[in-house]
Design an enzyme around this catalytic site. Structure first.
Site, PDB file in Angstrom:
ATOM      1  CG  ASP A   1      -1.821  14.670 -13.607  1.00 22.99           C
ATOM      2  OD1 ASP A   1      -1.216  13.971 -14.444  1.00 22.99           O
ATOM      3  OD2 ASP A   1      -3.057  14.648 -13.483  1.00 22.99           O
TER       4      ASP A   1
ATOM      5  N   GLY B   1      -6.997  15.823 -19.215  1.00 30.07           N
ATOM      6  CA  GLY B   1      -6.158  15.977 -18.036  1.00 30.07           C
ATOM      7  C   GLY B   1      -5.739  17.422 -17.837  1.00 30.07           C
ATOM      8  CD  GLU B   2      -2.774  19.387 -20.699  1.00 35.43           C
ATOM      9  OE1 GLU B   2      -2.965  20.610 -20.831  1.00 35.43           O
ATOM     10  OE2 GLU B   2      -2.510  18.633 -21.645  1.00 35.43           O
ATOM     11  N   GLY B   3      -5.780  19.291 -15.371  1.00 37.14           N
ATOM     12  CA  GLY B   3      -6.669  20.110 -14.562  1.00 37.14           C
ATOM     13  C   GLY B   3      -7.858  20.667 -15.306  1.00 37.14           C
ATOM     14  CB  THR B   4      -8.905  20.467 -18.886  1.00 38.28           C
ATOM     15  OG1 THR B   4      -7.583  20.744 -19.326  1.00 38.28           O
ATOM     16  CG2 THR B   4      -9.907  21.169 -19.781  1.00 38.28           C
TER      17      THR B   4
END
EC number: 2.4.2.21
Length: 365
Positions: free
Chosen positions: A179, A322-325
């Site tokens: 997200d 975050g951010e799918g990392t």
């Protein structure tokens, strides 16, 4: 359009093929490297074979990072390390290749897709293929009002279903889910606390950009107040997403459910995707069999949700960006597991010693 009932997904979702998993286990025992030598990679390969329904497993060749983006009204309460309404900057960084997930995706051979479910910005600030799915601009402040109307929550779930279908139809063989949000960890913590029956303090973490003690106390209070609004609608997943969720979380929930329907394996990232998984599990108890937990982010709500879904994280590096990392960091492990299971040769069968033939008795003349 018919009214959406998330419970209907329960009849559509089957478990990965256990018969194929057993075949994969038997094949693993015949490989040239001793069984158990690869540790958890063996388990990953067998899970992926069951998801694909074939032995030997196919290598992961078309991984896709899918990021749902939105702003949350609760960020105005001072609960986030990022400015309220600032999620569009995260999206811009991904599109410009200036974010961690962009760098890693390029290295790992994964393409990236960003879906604007509820950003609080002018649509003209971002490309049309990103913003065209938007359900609404931002969301309500969940400690005092609903995040969405029920109609918006249903539209967001349907958006997630549509994106899942598009990915499955395009040949995506593994999804890395994440997200791009401001205030998302607060919303996720509310959902986890409500579904697990815990207090606000148990699930309140520091977020992707760590907050100080004062902000943590504000976040805890906001979660406590939102929980009071969540508990009366616990029996209705759609109403719960409307009351204390957001367009991105509702879309991710629909996405996870439809990925399970379409037999598309998914790697979850942090607390937001874990919270959506928990909502989806309430609707369809077999759905988590199609997901992997990519990493343990250190957020207490994520740990609570993963434990409830019996998902054991692949990595525990404390990645909070975050951010799918974090989930993307797990992708090479899944790719390695599949490649080893698919390409290592089986042991040559050792020739069996011939049984001695009985001697013929001597002939008497």
């Amino acid at each position: 359009m018919t009214t959406l009932n998330l419970d209907d997904f329960s009849d559509l979702i089957e478990r990965p093929d256990n018969g194929v998993r057993r075949d994969a286990e038997e094949r693993r025992e015949r490989l040239s490297v001793p069984a158990g030598a690869f540790g958890r990679l063996d388990e990953l390969a067998e899970w992926l074979a069951a998801a694909q329904g074939r032995v030997p497993v196919r290598p992961v060749e078309q991984p896709r990072v899918v990021l749902f983006a939105a702003d949350h009204g609760i960020a105005a309460a001072g609960v986030s390390g990022r400015p309220a309404g600032g999620a569009h900057a995260l999206v811009r960084a991904v599109l410009d290749g200036a974010s961690p997930v962009s760098v890693l995706a390029g290295r790992f051979g994964a393409s990236v897709r960003v879906v604007d479910a509820g950003l609080d910005c002018d649509p003209g600030m971002l490309p049309e293929d990103v913003v065209r799915h938007r359900v609404r601009r931002g969301s309500g402040r969940i400690d005092v009002e609903d995040a969405l109307t029920r109609e918006e929550a249903e539209a967001a779930v349907r958006l997630g279903v549509r994106i899942a279908d598009e990915e499955a139809d395009s040949g995506t063989d593994l999804v890395v889910l994440g997200d791009l949000s401001v205030g998302g960890t607060t919303v996720a913590a509310v959902l986890v606390a409500a579904l697990c029956g815990t207090d606000a303090s148990v699930v309140t973490g520091r977020g992707g950009v760590p907050i100080d003690d004062l902000a943590w106390m504000r976040k805890c209070a906001a979660i406590r107040d939102a929980l009071r609004r969540a508990r009366p609608v616990l029996g209705d997943q759609l109403a719960l997403l409307a009351a204390v969720g957001g367009a991105d979380l509702a879309a991710i929930t629909g996405f996870l459910l439809q990925c399970a329907v379409r037999r598309t394996p998914v790697v979850l990232d942090g607390v937001v995707s874990a919270a959506c998984g928990l909502v989806a599990q309430r609707a369809a108890f077999r759905a988590p069999d199609w997901w992997l937990a990519g990493q343990a982010s250190g957020e207490p709500a994520q740990a609570k949700a993963l434990d409830r879904m019996a998902l054991n994280p692949l990595l525990s590096h404390g990645v909070t960006v975050g951010e799918g990392t974090g989930a993307l960091l797990a992708l090479p492990l899944v790719q390695a597991a599949a490649a080893l299971a698919a390409e290592l040769p089986e042991r040559a069968e050792e020739p069996q010693p011939e049984e001695p033939q009985p001697e013929e008795p001597a002939r008497k003349d």
